[in-house]
Design an enzyme around this catalytic site. Structure first.
Site, PDB file in Angstrom:
ATOM      1  N   THR A 133       0.817  -1.203   0.000  1.00 55.99           N
ATOM      2  CA  THR A 133       0.000   0.000   0.000  1.00 55.99           C
ATOM      3  C   THR A 133       0.854   1.257   0.000  1.00 55.99           C
ATOM      4  O   THR A 133       1.992   1.244   0.490  1.00 55.99           O
ATOM      5  CB  THR A 133      -0.901   0.009   1.257  1.00 55.99           C
ATOM      6  N   ASP A 134       0.279   2.353  -0.508  1.00 57.30           N
ATOM      7  CA  ASP A 134       0.978   3.635  -0.455  1.00 57.30           C
ATOM      8  C   ASP A 134       1.099   4.167   0.968  1.00 57.30           C
ATOM      9  O   ASP A 134       1.911   5.058   1.245  1.00 57.30           O
ATOM     10  CB  ASP A 134       0.282   4.674  -1.343  1.00 57.30           C
ATOM     11  N   GLU A 135       0.313   3.641   1.895  1.00 58.29           N
ATOM     12  CA  GLU A 135       0.317   4.156   3.264  1.00 58.29           C
ATOM     13  C   GLU A 135       1.640   3.937   3.986  1.00 58.29           C
ATOM     14  O   GLU A 135       1.896   4.565   5.017  1.00 58.29           O
ATOM     15  CB  GLU A 135      -0.840   3.549   4.059  1.00 58.29           C
ATOM     16  N   TYR A 157      -1.471  -0.131  11.184  1.00 58.16           N
ATOM     17  CA  TYR A 157      -1.667  -0.873   9.932  1.00 58.16           C
ATOM     18  C   TYR A 157      -0.515  -0.632   8.971  1.00 58.16           C
ATOM     19  O   TYR A 157       0.117  -1.579   8.473  1.00 58.16           O
ATOM     20  CB  TYR A 157      -2.988  -0.478   9.273  1.00 58.16           C
ATOM     21  N   LYS A 161       2.460  -3.158   7.434  1.00 53.06           N
ATOM     22  CA  LYS A 161       2.687  -3.399   6.010  1.00 53.06           C
ATOM     23  C   LYS A 161       4.105  -3.020   5.606  1.00 53.06           C
ATOM     24  O   LYS A 161       4.739  -3.712   4.795  1.00 53.06           O
ATOM     25  CB  LYS A 161       1.671  -2.619   5.169  1.00 53.06           C
TER      26      LYS A 161
END
Length: 332
Positions: A133-135, A157, A161
């Site tokens: 993810t970009d997060e 989260y 990741k």
């Protein structure tokens, strides 16, 4: 080719399975003709995993389903054995849930990924595609992240990741495992569990209920239709370079307030249905991915405009109440 898809009964994973097995609409231009001999889905069927997501391909003789948790090494070892490719979607992914309790995110996203990497190494898997993810980058005020940008996650989260990304890349550098990592922007589309913003807002609006808007509504996200995301993953699986990270974006940035306006319009609702709520803890202000690398190397470009994609998504939820109403009732 035998492909193991972890989390394949979830939102994005099931779209990938439907794409691999050539469901109408799932083999659009730009998707490599992989034609797998077998697709095995490994899914724990937690709250967001749903066998109904695989109903369109349930009768395909190439599909095999295994219910199991990637946190259990023995389950993972048995599932990975005999497969040529692992495409790893399985993850706890809802930021609000990670703020309420981080433990499932660490055990699933980090330790579960380690179990898969160990099994892939042990069984000689030819390619391991790790979906992220970009997060993991945190927040960016201006410009866009490139694949070599430092990771600076802000939620439990995204931290979990980021840890799984680093583990996957470390197995390539240390052990020579053929690993590729993809990082995507915010996904939307059919079969998305109705805790995420698009399906939550759409289903609430269809039922005449209010929708919650965080803070001032100024947080910016890039929106990517799930099918374009899966097209990008298929390209990376097919011809991405081992040890590399590839961004998959949709090319349309909106503030949450702008997204809300579009969803209100699509559902024939007004701003009186919007309830301002306190901002999320550690809420990242803006995400933006540079997709130059995957575009130049692999020929990726998003094919579904946000206007078309949102209209189709709203129509899907309007026409498929039997899919989402039980999910919302179970969590009422």
């Amino acid at each position: 080719m035998r492909i193991l898809v972890t989390g394949g009964a979830g939102f994005i994973g099931s779209e990938y399975v439907r794409t691999l097995l050539g469901v109408p609409g799932g083999s659009a231009a730009g998707v490599p003709a992989v034609e797998p001999a077998q697709v095995t889905v490994l899914d724990a069927l937690t709250y967001s995993g749903n066998l109904a997501n695989l109903a369109p391909v349930a009768d395909d003789p190439r599909l095999r389903f295994v219910q199991g948790d990637i946190r259990h090494p023995e389950v993972v070892d048995e599932a990975v054995a005999g497969h040529d490719v692992v495409v790893h979607f399985a993850a706890e992914s809802h930021v609000d849930r990670s703020i309420a309790g981080a433990a499932p995110f660490v055990t699933t996203n980090v330790l579960g990924t380690q179990n898969l990497l160990d099994a892939a190494l042990r069984h000689g898997v030819a390619r391991f595609v790790h979906v992220s993810t970009d997060e993991v980058y945190g927040s960016i005020a201006d410009g866009s992240w490139t694949e070599d940008w430092p990771l600076a996650p802000n939620s439990p989260y995204s931290a979990s990741k980021a840890g799984s990304d680093l583990l996957a890349l470390a197995y390539h550098r240390t052990h020579g495992l053929d690993v590729v990592v993809t990082r995507c922007s915010n996904n939307y589309g059919p079969y998305q569990y109705p805790e995420k913003v698009v399906p939550l807002f759409v289903t609430n609006l269809l039922d005449g209920h209010p929708v919650p808007l965080y803070g001032d509504g100024g947080n910016v996200r890039d929106w990517l239709h799930v099918h374009d995301h899966c097209r990008g993953i298929a390209l990376v699986q097919h011809k991405g370079r081992a040890g590399e990270v590839y961004h998959i974006g949709g090319g349309t940035e909106l503030t949450n307030k702008e997204l809300t306006a579009r969803l209100l319009d699509a559902c024939d609702a007004g701003w009186d249905r919007v309830t301002p709520v306190a901002d999320r803890k550690g809420h990242d202000r803006r995400y933006s991915l540079d997709i130059t690398k995957i575009s130049n190397e692999l020929g990726y470009a998003p094919s579904i405009t946000l206007d078309t994609g949102l209209a189709d998504t709203v129509r899907w939820y309007r026409d498929n109440r039997a899919w989402w109403e039980p999910l919302k009732a179970a969590n009422a």
